[in-house]
Design a protein around this motif. Sequence first.
Motif, PDB file in Angstrom:
ATOM      1  N   LEU A 165       0.787  -1.211  -0.095  1.00  0.00           N
ATOM      2  CA  LEU A 165       0.214   0.094  -0.044  1.00  0.00           C
ATOM      3  C   LEU A 165       0.861   1.396  -0.067  1.00  0.00           C
ATOM      4  O   LEU A 165       0.465   2.029  -0.756  1.00  0.00           O
ATOM      5  N   ASP A 166       1.774   1.373   0.998  1.00  0.00           N
ATOM      6  CA  ASP A 166       2.789   2.387   0.847  1.00  0.00           C
ATOM      7  C   ASP A 166       3.434   2.671  -0.560  1.00  0.00           C
ATOM      8  O   ASP A 166       3.658   3.793  -0.898  1.00  0.00           O
ATOM      9  N   TRP A 167       3.781   1.359  -1.204  1.00  0.00           N
ATOM     10  CA  TRP A 167       4.654   1.622  -2.471  1.00  0.00           C
ATOM     11  C   TRP A 167       3.674   2.057  -3.533  1.00  0.00           C
ATOM     12  O   TRP A 167       4.080   3.211  -4.404  1.00  0.00           O
ATOM     13  N   ILE A 168       2.410   1.702  -3.390  1.00  0.00           N
ATOM     14  CA  ILE A 168       1.340   2.124  -4.512  1.00  0.00           C
ATOM     15  C   ILE A 168       1.350   3.801  -4.453  1.00  0.00           C
ATOM     16  O   ILE A 168       1.174   4.438  -5.269  1.00  0.00           O
ATOM     17  N   ARG A 169       1.015   4.250  -3.039  1.00  0.00           N
ATOM     18  CA  ARG A 169       0.767   5.725  -2.809  1.00  0.00           C
ATOM     19  C   ARG A 169       1.946   6.351  -3.176  1.00  0.00           C
ATOM     20  O   ARG A 169       1.828   7.451  -3.784  1.00  0.00           O
ATOM     21  N   ALA A 170       3.267   6.045  -2.772  1.00  0.00           N
ATOM     22  CA  ALA A 170       4.519   6.585  -3.250  1.00  0.00           C
ATOM     23  C   ALA A 170       4.616   6.709  -4.764  1.00  0.00           C
ATOM     24  O   ALA A 170       4.843   7.935  -5.264  1.00  0.00           O
ATOM     25  N   VAL A 171       4.245   5.714  -5.604  1.00  0.00           N
ATOM     26  CA  VAL A 171       4.320   6.019  -6.730  1.00  0.00           C
ATOM     27  C   VAL A 171       3.255   6.780  -7.432  1.00  0.00           C
ATOM     28  O   VAL A 171       3.525   7.662  -8.287  1.00  0.00           O
ATOM     29  N   GLY A 172       2.055   6.797  -7.010  1.00  0.00           N
ATOM     30  CA  GLY A 172       1.086   7.495  -7.621  1.00  0.00           C
ATOM     31  C   GLY A 172       1.211   8.883  -7.156  1.00  0.00           C
ATOM     32  O   GLY A 172       0.505   9.693  -7.894  1.00  0.00           O
ATOM     33  N   THR A 173       1.982   9.373  -6.384  1.00  0.00           N
ATOM     34  CA  THR A 173       2.056  10.705  -5.837  1.00  0.00           C
ATOM     35  C   THR A 173       3.319  11.201  -6.202  1.00  0.00           C
ATOM     36  O   THR A 173       3.901  12.225  -5.933  1.00  0.00           O
TER      37      THR A 173
END
Length: 390
Positions: A165-173
């Motif tokens: 979840l943290d990874w996807i949030r980091a990529v998306g932002t």
Amino acid sequence: MRRPRPRLRQHPRRSLLVVGFLLLSLLYLTLWIVEKTKFGRWYWNYAAAIHPLLLYIMPPGKWGPIDRPPRWVQEIHDAPWMGEWDVPELSPPVFQRPGDGESQQEQLTSPALVKLHVFSTAFPDGDGGVDEAAVAMLAEEQNEHGDLIRLHIAHGENMNEGKTLDWIRAVGTGQDGGREAWWLFKVDDDCVLNIAKLLDTLLTLDHHQPHYLGTSLNRWPGYHHHFTGMSMGFSWGLVKTLSAGIGEMTREAIETTWDEDVLMGELMTLAHFYVRAQFCLPSAPDCRKHPPYSGISDDPLPAYCDPNAPPPWGYLPPPPSLDPRTHLVRYDFLLRMSDKGVWWASGEVARHSKWFKPLDGYEREWESRIKGKVWEPPTWLELYADPEAR
């Protein structure tokens, strides 16, 4: 002189009995393999991918029925729909130097066809701290290439406490450097990926359509349908939707212990509470009510738009693809992504094994299956090639 009739045609009834006996024997062998052997789930999952009806013929193996609801994340359900985001347009290479430091290398910032993020663990020292030499090596790599993303997550290295979840949030932002792409893939460091085969497959898909990609063959069937973590991917619009929803979640919710691969599958599928069913992902426009006084006809929505409607085959088989309510496509590579020990699966796109984690094991696999093979891109991609890289 008349030629003798084939023996099977001389005795048709006996022949049918023999053929029937052989088919029943093959079915029994398959069911025994599913029930007793360590590769049983591969056969079971393959049957699930062929048709959901087969799951009511195959034995449940050692995993039994699914007896709990998937996780429900309201914040992701409330995020913008996957098709509402702008999809990045490819362009000739654009390089920029991050910051004002002349010592930093120029980095490629133009959109990519696919971003591959190889997941690897932290580098603890013998006392449970951090290996400073490894940290310095990572800093040097990042300064030169800008291709690393370091997640500051719960307990350093964690398996199932919000890492994905943290990874996807980091990529998306844009916290991974901000470079956008048509597709995003997570790849484990003990998975050898044939990038040429992956690219050939991705170029056959519509990158504007929401996609969740991976292989279901090695998943544990006692969990809801998901793709295994060896390699799984997302279209860019899906990345942005997930990132927006995760950004609204509390740290407590993100770090709740949950199998990471299973969690991603559950976010793509149904969440049900006893007799009530809901989808986690937001609805496509044709499954939404129009605002009052909008002047647009608000006819009753189709039955499949009802978030309380259970799936037609129950919760055991894979959800439909294309999902009529969210328009999500679940692209299953099936036999094209496999474990090394499964001899009957080609693994032409990716193969996974614990023996690939040491560098020498990874190199042997790469040299035997991939080395020397050159990808031949389609002609239209030549427009975006770097002339200095030829």
